[in-house]
Motif scaffolding. Structure first.
Motif, short mmCIF file in Angstrom:
data_model
loop_
_atom_site.label_atom_id
_atom_site.label_comp_id
_atom_site.label_asym_id
_atom_site.label_seq_id
_atom_site.Cartn_x
_atom_site.Cartn_y
_atom_site.Cartn_z
N ASP A 37 0.83 -1.20 0.00
CA ASP A 37 0.00 0.00 0.00
C ASP A 37 0.87 1.26 0.00
OD1 ASP A 37 0.92 -0.18 2.64
OD2 ASP A 37 -0.94 0.55 3.48
N HIS A 38 0.23 2.39 -0.14
CA HIS A 38 0.91 3.68 -0.25
C HIS A 38 1.84 3.97 0.92
CE1 HIS A 38 1.34 8.08 -0.12
NE2 HIS A 38 1.27 8.00 -1.44
N ASP A 39 1.47 3.51 2.10
CA ASP A 39 2.26 3.77 3.31
C ASP A 39 3.28 2.68 3.61
OD1 ASP A 39 0.86 6.16 3.86
OD2 ASP A 39 -0.78 5.00 4.74
N PHE A 40 3.43 1.70 2.73
CA PHE A 40 4.35 0.60 2.93
C PHE A 40 4.03 -0.18 4.21
CE2 PHE A 40 6.49 3.38 0.06
CZ PHE A 40 7.33 2.60 -0.72
N ALA A 41 2.75 -0.23 4.56
CA ALA A 41 2.34 -0.86 5.81
C ALA A 41 1.68 -2.21 5.62
CB ALA A 41 1.40 0.07 6.58
N ALA A 67 8.05 -4.68 5.72
CA ALA A 67 9.43 -4.60 6.21
C ALA A 67 9.94 -5.97 6.63
CB ALA A 67 9.53 -3.62 7.37
N ARG A 68 9.09 -6.79 7.16
CA ARG A 68 9.48 -8.15 7.57
C ARG A 68 9.65 -9.04 6.34
NH1 ARG A 68 7.65 -12.13 11.74
NH2 ARG A 68 9.40 -13.56 11.64
N GLU A 76 13.13 1.13 2.64
CA GLU A 76 13.62 2.51 2.76
C GLU A 76 14.18 3.00 1.43
OE1 GLU A 76 14.15 6.19 4.06
OE2 GLU A 76 13.02 4.62 5.08
N GLN A 77 14.88 2.14 0.72
CA GLN A 77 15.38 2.51 -0.60
C GLN A 77 14.23 2.83 -1.55
OE1 GLN A 77 18.36 -0.15 -2.32
NE2 GLN A 77 18.85 -0.84 -0.25
N ARG A 81 13.53 6.47 -3.33
CA ARG A 81 13.43 6.60 -4.78
C ARG A 81 12.11 7.23 -5.18
NH1 ARG A 81 16.99 3.54 -8.05
NH2 ARG A 81 16.13 4.86 -9.66
N LEU A 82 11.04 6.87 -4.49
CA LEU A 82 9.72 7.43 -4.81
C LEU A 82 9.61 8.89 -4.37
CD1 LEU A 82 7.45 4.42 -3.91
CD2 LEU A 82 7.86 5.35 -6.18
#
Length: 89
Positions: A37-41, A67-68, A76-77, A81-82
């Motif tokens: 998703d947009h929030d990387f969650a 992240a897991r 984070e990369q 970049r985004l």
């Protein structure tokens, strides 16, 4: 759109035109797809071959935080970049 973005887009389209497509809609065998998703969650989608690439069953991937699943460093990369540079609309 900047000239650099236009040049990058033209180069990408030219490369794409040369790419042999054997199975439209398929993931290349050297990788897998993970959509977040947009929030990387939250993991939204994964390709069927994720277990071969990351050792996680497709159904289990949805229960993991991105992240897991992918590692905090890679996420984070992606964020950096985004957040930097120009993007196409």
């Amino acid at each position: 759109m900047s000239d650099a973005i236009k040049d990058d887009l033209a180069e990408g389209l030219a490369n794409c035109a040369r790419e042999p497509v054997h199975a439209p809609g398929a993931i290349q065998p050297a990788g897998c797809l993970v959509s977040v998703d947009h929030d990387f969650a939250c993991v939204l989608q994964v390709s069927a071959n994720i277990e071969e690439m990351l050792g996680v069953a497709p159904a289990a991937a949805f229960d993991l935080a991105p992240a897991r699943l992918l590692g905090a460093s890679l996420l984070e990369q992606c964020r950096q970049r985004l957040d930097s540079g120009e993007r196409l609309p």
